[in-house]
Design an enzyme around this catalytic site. Structure first.
Site, mmCIF file in Angstrom:
data_model
loop_
_atom_site.group_PDB
_atom_site.id
_atom_site.type_symbol
_atom_site.label_atom_id
_atom_site.label_comp_id
_atom_site.label_asym_id
_atom_site.label_seq_id
_atom_site.Cartn_x
_atom_site.Cartn_y
_atom_site.Cartn_z
ATOM 1 N N ASN A 1 -12.080 -1.153 3.536
ATOM 2 C CA ASN A 1 -12.267 -0.214 2.435
ATOM 3 C C ASN A 1 -13.741 0.153 2.379
ATOM 4 O O ASN A 1 -14.606 -0.725 2.481
ATOM 5 C CB ASN A 1 -11.826 -0.849 1.120
ATOM 6 C CG ASN A 1 -10.375 -1.286 1.158
ATOM 7 O OD1 ASN A 1 -9.463 -0.480 1.114
ATOM 8 N ND2 ASN A 1 -10.162 -2.592 1.271
ATOM 9 N N ASN B 1 0.828 -1.198 0.000
ATOM 10 C CA ASN B 1 0.000 0.000 0.000
ATOM 11 C C ASN B 1 0.869 1.257 0.000
ATOM 12 O O ASN B 1 2.081 1.198 0.252
ATOM 13 C CB ASN B 1 -0.913 0.023 1.234
ATOM 14 C CG ASN B 1 -2.057 -0.954 1.120
ATOM 15 O OD1 ASN B 1 -2.714 -1.039 0.091
ATOM 16 N ND2 ASN B 1 -2.304 -1.707 2.193
ATOM 17 N N CYS C 1 -5.129 -6.370 -4.543
ATOM 18 C CA CYS C 1 -5.510 -5.135 -5.237
ATOM 19 C C CYS C 1 -5.924 -5.522 -6.651
ATOM 20 O O CYS C 1 -5.091 -5.994 -7.434
ATOM 21 C CB CYS C 1 -4.353 -4.155 -5.254
ATOM 22 S SG CYS C 1 -4.693 -2.645 -6.180
ATOM 23 N N GLY C 2 -7.207 -5.338 -6.989
ATOM 24 C CA GLY C 2 -7.708 -5.768 -8.286
ATOM 25 C C GLY C 2 -7.135 -4.985 -9.449
ATOM 26 O O GLY C 2 -6.656 -5.563 -10.435
ATOM 27 N N CYS D 1 -11.059 1.506 -7.349
ATOM 28 C CA CYS D 1 -10.649 0.390 -6.499
ATOM 29 C C CYS D 1 -11.241 -0.874 -7.106
ATOM 30 O O CYS D 1 -12.470 -1.039 -7.125
ATOM 31 C CB CYS D 1 -11.132 0.588 -5.067
ATOM 32 S SG CYS D 1 -10.744 -0.810 -3.990
#
Length: 260
Positions: free
Chosen positions: A172, A65, A74-75, A199
């Site tokens: 998130n 991050n 993380c897509g 995101c």
């Protein structure tokens, strides 16, 4: 010795990528990662990734991050690292790679700037009041919100992320407005501790939550608009299980350079 880096963005979600396929990934300087991601004193990014070799997969993804800490899946980062792997000549049109939440399959366009990334199956959605809670590789909170364009996502998202329920591990926070032919989504991301332009795991969670909310089943294709552009989510839903989940969107090289 200077390190080569590449900057990619997927619908405005931006990342620093570093090729580490020629040597093992050793201890990571988390403060350096945070500095490189800093938008005033570094390169600037929502996160940093290393791509490494793996005996059983095309490559392995290591995601950090913007705060320098090792992150969950993380897509959009996954889609960008697939484009990076194609750029490096590791893959061609398809790939199977390993991430922190397990194996992922992806396919990439001939041009290399559009990636369909298969996400994990999801079996559990719970509620926190009227909001939905689920994990799509990262934990997500999904709440419906009118007039989202003018909504204070930072203040509201931070309040939820740091409340007594979620503050220890973080979550998130996604806000969604149903616009009829698409969903408009804005997200406050933990680890970045701010709103991001997109995101990937978040919009995946939103599409699933809205399918459950509307009692929609079958093969579902959802158009999503985020601050950074357009994303598409596809999955099969039988009323209990989300399978064959794909996060589809742009993944583009912005620039490359060297850093100390």
């Amino acid at each position: 010795m200077k390190t080569s880096f590449f900057k990619y963005q997927g619908a405005g979600n931006d990342f620093i990528l570093i090729d580490h396929t020629t040597s093992p990934l050793k201890d990571i300087d988390n403060e350096l990662v945070a500095q490189l991601c800093h938008r005033r004193f570094g390169i600037g990014a929502d996160g940093l990734m290393f791509i490494t070799k793996h005996d059983d997969y095309d490559f392995e993804m290591h995601y950090f991050n913007a705060d320098g800490k090792l992150g969950s899946m993380c897509g959009n980062g996954g889609r960008c690292i697939v484009a990076f792997a194609k750029h490096l000549g590791i893959i061609n049109k398809e790939t199977n790679f390993l991430a922190v939440d397990g194996p992922h399959y992806a396919r990439i366009s001939e041009s290399g700037d559009w990636v369909d990334l298969q996400m994990i199956d999801v079996d559990t959605i719970t509620n926190d009041g009227e909001a939905f809670i689920l994990n799509t590789g990262s934990p997500h909170y999904v709440a419906m919100q009118n007039d989202l364009k003018d909504f204070d996502v930072f203040t509201a998202g931070k309040k939820i992320r740091y409340n007594d329920i979620y503050s220890e591990k973080g979550i998130n926070v996604n806000f969604v407005e149903d616009k009829g032919d698409h969903l408009f989504v804005r997200t406050y991301e933990r680890g970045v501790e701010d709103e991001t332009y997109a995101c990937g795991t978040g919009v995946t969670a939103v599409a699933m939550a809205m399918a459950k909310y509307k009692n929609k089943t079958g093969h579902i294709v959802t158009a999503i608009k985020v601050l950074g552009g357009d994303i598409k989510i596809e999955f099969d839903y039988d009323g209990n299980h989300f399978t064959n989940v794909f996060l589809c969107g742009p993944a583009k090289l912005v620039f490359e350079g060297k850093t100390d």
